[in-house]
Design a protein around this motif. Structure first.
Motif, PDB file in Angstrom:
ATOM      1  N   ILE A   1     104.472  24.446  -7.567  1.00 35.95           N
ATOM      2  CA  ILE A   1     104.513  24.556  -9.037  1.00 35.95           C
ATOM      3  C   ILE A   1     104.322  26.011  -9.459  1.00 35.95           C
ATOM      4  CG2 ILE A   1     103.362  23.876 -11.183  1.00 35.95           C
ATOM      5  CD1 ILE A   1     102.646  21.235  -9.838  1.00 35.95           C
ATOM      6  N   MET A   2     103.392  26.726  -8.783  1.00 37.66           N
ATOM      7  CA  MET A   2     103.195  28.147  -9.100  1.00 37.66           C
ATOM      8  C   MET A   2     104.464  28.942  -8.866  1.00 37.66           C
ATOM      9  SD  MET A   2      99.417  29.231  -7.732  1.00 37.66           S
ATOM     10  CE  MET A   2      97.948  28.297  -8.134  1.00 37.66           C
ATOM     11  N   LEU A   3     105.127  28.676  -7.724  1.00 42.48           N
ATOM     12  CA  LEU A   3     106.365  29.387  -7.410  1.00 42.48           C
ATOM     13  C   LEU A   3     107.427  29.129  -8.465  1.00 42.48           C
ATOM     14  CD1 LEU A   3     106.625  28.870  -3.532  1.00 42.48           C
ATOM     15  CD2 LEU A   3     106.340  31.044  -4.735  1.00 42.48           C
ATOM     16  N   LEU A   4     107.522  27.866  -8.893  1.00 42.43           N
ATOM     17  CA  LEU A   4     108.509  27.516  -9.913  1.00 42.43           C
ATOM     18  C   LEU A   4     108.210  28.194 -11.245  1.00 42.43           C
ATOM     19  CD1 LEU A   4     109.000  23.690  -9.174  1.00 42.43           C
ATOM     20  CD2 LEU A   4     110.559  25.568  -8.611  1.00 42.43           C
ATOM     21  N   CYS A   5     106.916  28.457 -11.474  1.00 38.65           N
ATOM     22  CA  CYS A   5     106.518  29.127 -12.717  1.00 38.65           C
ATOM     23  C   CYS A   5     106.551  30.653 -12.605  1.00 38.65           C
ATOM     24  CB  CYS A   5     105.120  28.668 -13.127  1.00 38.65           C
ATOM     25  SG  CYS A   5     105.021  26.928 -13.587  1.00 38.65           S
ATOM     26  N   GLY A   6     106.924  31.135 -11.412  1.00 40.03           N
ATOM     27  CA  GLY A   6     107.066  32.579 -11.241  1.00 40.03           C
ATOM     28  C   GLY A   6     105.817  33.294 -10.781  1.00 40.03           C
ATOM     29  N   TYR A   7     104.840  32.576 -10.218  1.00 40.49           N
ATOM     30  CA  TYR A   7     103.596  33.198  -9.748  1.00 40.49           C
ATOM     31  C   TYR A   7     103.521  33.158  -8.222  1.00 40.49           C
ATOM     32  CZ  TYR A   7     102.260  32.559 -14.639  1.00 40.49           C
ATOM     33  OH  TYR A   7     102.226  32.595 -16.014  1.00 40.49           O
ATOM     34  N   ASP A   8     102.726  34.041  -7.652  1.00 36.48           N
ATOM     35  CA  ASP A   8     102.554  34.127  -6.203  1.00 36.48           C
ATOM     36  C   ASP A   8     101.343  33.276  -5.789  1.00 36.48           C
ATOM     37  OD1 ASP A   8     102.223  34.732  -3.570  1.00 36.48           O
ATOM     38  OD2 ASP A   8     102.036  36.902  -3.829  1.00 36.48           O
ATOM     39  N   PRO A   9     101.563  32.113  -5.153  1.00 35.94           N
ATOM     40  CA  PRO A   9     100.437  31.235  -4.802  1.00 35.94           C
ATOM     41  C   PRO A   9      99.506  31.841  -3.752  1.00 35.94           C
ATOM     42  CG  PRO A   9     102.480  30.420  -3.857  1.00 35.94           C
ATOM     43  CD  PRO A   9     102.860  31.542  -4.777  1.00 35.94           C
ATOM     44  N   ILE A  10     100.058  32.638  -2.819  1.00 35.59           N
ATOM     45  CA  ILE A  10      99.210  33.247  -1.791  1.00 35.59           C
ATOM     46  C   ILE A  10      98.231  34.226  -2.435  1.00 35.59           C
ATOM     47  CG2 ILE A  10      99.189  34.733   0.246  1.00 35.59           C
ATOM     48  CD1 ILE A  10     101.893  33.572   1.024  1.00 35.59           C
TER      49      ILE A  10
ATOM     50  N   LEU B   1      90.155  34.572 -11.119  1.00 36.74           N
ATOM     51  CA  LEU B   1      91.609  34.714 -11.172  1.00 36.74           C
ATOM     52  C   LEU B   1      92.063  35.101 -12.572  1.00 36.74           C
ATOM     53  CD1 LEU B   1      94.344  34.275  -9.657  1.00 36.74           C
ATOM     54  CD2 LEU B   1      94.272  31.910 -10.484  1.00 36.74           C
ATOM     55  N   ASN B   2      91.418  34.534 -13.563  1.00 38.52           N
ATOM     56  CA  ASN B   2      91.767  34.828 -14.948  1.00 38.52           C
ATOM     57  C   ASN B   2      91.493  36.288 -15.299  1.00 38.52           C
ATOM     58  OD1 ASN B   2      92.664  34.028 -17.563  1.00 38.52           O
ATOM     59  ND2 ASN B   2      90.549  33.969 -18.251  1.00 38.52           N
ATOM     60  N   MET B   3      90.452  36.865 -14.673  1.00 38.69           N
ATOM     61  CA  MET B   3      90.123  38.258 -14.922  1.00 38.69           C
ATOM     62  C   MET B   3      91.032  39.222 -14.159  1.00 38.69           C
ATOM     63  SD  MET B   3      85.944  38.359 -15.045  1.00 38.69           S
ATOM     64  CE  MET B   3      85.742  37.734 -13.372  1.00 38.69           C
ATOM     65  N   MET B   4      91.488  38.785 -12.991  1.00 39.30           N
ATOM     66  CA  MET B   4      92.233  39.674 -12.110  1.00 39.30           C
ATOM     67  C   MET B   4      93.745  39.567 -12.253  1.00 39.30           C
ATOM     68  SD  MET B   4      89.849  41.295 -10.581  1.00 39.30           S
ATOM     69  CE  MET B   4      90.782  42.109  -9.287  1.00 39.30           C
ATOM     70  N   SER B   5      94.235  38.549 -12.950  1.00 38.59           N
ATOM     71  CA  SER B   5      95.678  38.363 -13.067  1.00 38.59           C
ATOM     72  C   SER B   5      96.016  37.616 -14.343  1.00 38.59           C
ATOM     73  CB  SER B   5      96.214  37.597 -11.850  1.00 38.59           C
ATOM     74  OG  SER B   5      95.810  36.231 -11.913  1.00 38.59           O
ATOM     75  N   GLN B   6      97.297  37.391 -14.529  1.00 37.33           N
ATOM     76  CA  GLN B   6      97.778  36.639 -15.685  1.00 37.33           C
ATOM     77  C   GLN B   6      98.097  35.189 -15.333  1.00 37.33           C
ATOM     78  OE1 GLN B   6      97.911  37.965 -18.815  1.00 37.33           O
ATOM     79  NE2 GLN B   6      96.924  39.729 -17.862  1.00 37.33           N
ATOM     80  N   ILE B   7      97.692  34.769 -14.126  1.00 33.89           N
ATOM     81  CA  ILE B   7      97.971  33.395 -13.696  1.00 33.89           C
ATOM     82  C   ILE B   7      97.044  32.446 -14.448  1.00 33.89           C
ATOM     83  CG2 ILE B   7      98.025  31.810 -11.734  1.00 33.89           C
ATOM     84  CD1 ILE B   7      98.501  34.206  -9.926  1.00 33.89           C
ATOM     85  N   PRO B   8      97.573  31.416 -15.091  1.00 32.64           N
ATOM     86  CA  PRO B   8      96.740  30.489 -15.878  1.00 32.64           C
ATOM     87  C   PRO B   8      95.737  29.729 -15.008  1.00 32.64           C
ATOM     88  CG  PRO B   8      99.067  30.235 -16.434  1.00 32.64           C
ATOM     89  CD  PRO B   8      99.003  31.093 -15.205  1.00 32.64           C
TER      90      PRO B   8
END
Length: 357
Positions: free
Chosen positions: A31-40, A310-317
């Motif tokens: 789902i992350m990949l489909l949303c354009g985020y890097d899961p690793i 994660l919220n502080m370090m990136s834009q990933i929800p």
């Protein structure tokens, strides 16, 4: 059936939980990949934010504490065939009652004042749970509906109290501070971790003992396995259900009481981000094992703590953590799917022994 399949069938609850969690992680990665985020990258940050330092570990345990309580509360009800979706409201009840007792100056030593606040919170949550059990047994009401509705009633009533009659002067939607003597102390100086986590672990051990070593626990398990057979054996099913809901509500009430006497230090409107509902995921991952709930609570606590980092370090929800919780419940509730994936339901080869044999 192969020896491997036989082993898988014997350990199916543990295997199903493990495979369900792994699948939830994998699907969330897709789902992350489909949303354009890097899961690793996302999971590496989550691990670092939840386990990378002493402060991270203590924050993980803080987040895990209420999840252990609510997981236990949901599990106890489920053992008696009751779906207690009212853990959230019962937790609010315990929190409000404990806050009222804790902020009231009493001529008691600090430890006794704290114990009184915790006990009153347990009683408050237990009575809220027992009410659901009574409605179920006496009037045949559906506990899913009644617990869902009572959640709204209790939470909104608590919000009314902290916005009007119990509102602290100059504050926003919260009670006065609990007196210092009625607060749980910190385990490690300089960190926010309190003895609440120890109480949660002790609660899990007590639940395990009650369910496995007492007559009440035997009756709960008997009702859960076969209600009609239990009734034929002389067990009063209605009484067992009411006691189970009382016990479930008491654990939820203890969760609220521990929270306001440790983290919150008062009752604050909306203090719970859904701990009561997260307990469903915790109990599911633990396969309804009291000791397993400790580990499951820590896992989900780590995910929540890591999500904040994660919220502080990136834009990933951070909502992806909620996605993982939901996926765990979905996969755990589909054991036939999991067994098919791991080969536990593979049919024996021609000439082999049947499953019945």
């Amino acid at each position: 059936m192969s020896k491997l399949s036989n082993r898988l069938m014997k350990t199916s609850p543990i295997v199903i939980s493990l495979v369900s969690f792994v699948l939830a992680i994998l699907v969330s990665c897709v789902i992350m990949l489909l949303c354009g985020y890097d899961p690793i990258f996302a999971y590496s940050v989550i691990i670092e934010g939840s386990l990378g330092s002493v402060r991270s570990l203590t924050n993980t345990l803080i987040q895990a504490t209420p999840l252990i309580f609510t997981g236990l509360a949901f599990m106890v009800g489920k053992k008696a065939t009751l779906i207690n979706l009212g853990v959230e409201g019962q937790m609010y009840t315990g929190a409000m009652v404990a806050a009222l007792v804790g902020m009231t100056p009493l001529p008691l030593p600090g430890i006794l004042h704290l114990l009184l606040a915790l006990v009153c919170g347990v009683i408050g949550g237990g009575l809220a749970g027992a009410l659901i059990g009574f409605l179920k047994v006496r009037f045949g009401s559906n506990e899913v509906i009644t617990t869902t509705m009572t959640n709204f009633i209790i939470i909104n009533f608590c919000d009314y109290l902290v916005n009007y009659p119990l509102k602290a002067e100059g504050a926003v939607a919260q009670t006065n501070k609990i007196v210092d003597g009625a607060l749980l102390g910190k385990m490690i100086p300089g960190y926010q971790l309190t003895w609440a986590i120890v109480i949660a672990v002790l609660a899990a051990l007590i639940v395990k003992f009650v369910l496995e070593k007492t007559r009440f626990g035997y009756e709960v398990r008997a009702v859960g396995l076969n209600m009609k057979a239990a009734e034929t054996a002389g067990i009063k099913v209605g009484g067992v259900m009411m006691k189970a809901m009382l016990f479930s509500g008491a654990l939820a009430g203890l969760c609220g009481a521990v929270h306001v006497t440790s983290v919150g230090k008062r009752f604050i409107s909306g203090f719970s981000p859904g701990y009561g509902f997260s307990g469903i995921s915790v109990a599911a991952l633990a396969s309804d094992s009291p000791l397993g709930i400790i580990l499951a609570g820590i896992i989900f606590g780590a995910l929540k703590t890591g999500a904040m980092y994660l919220n502080m370090m990136s834009q990933i929800p951070t909502e992806f953590v909620s996605v993982i919780q939901a996926l765990v419940v979905i996969f755990v509730s589909a054991p036939l799917l999991i067994r098919a994936l791991i080969g536990a339901d593979r049919k024996p080869k021609k000439g082999g022994r049947s499953h019945a044999e």
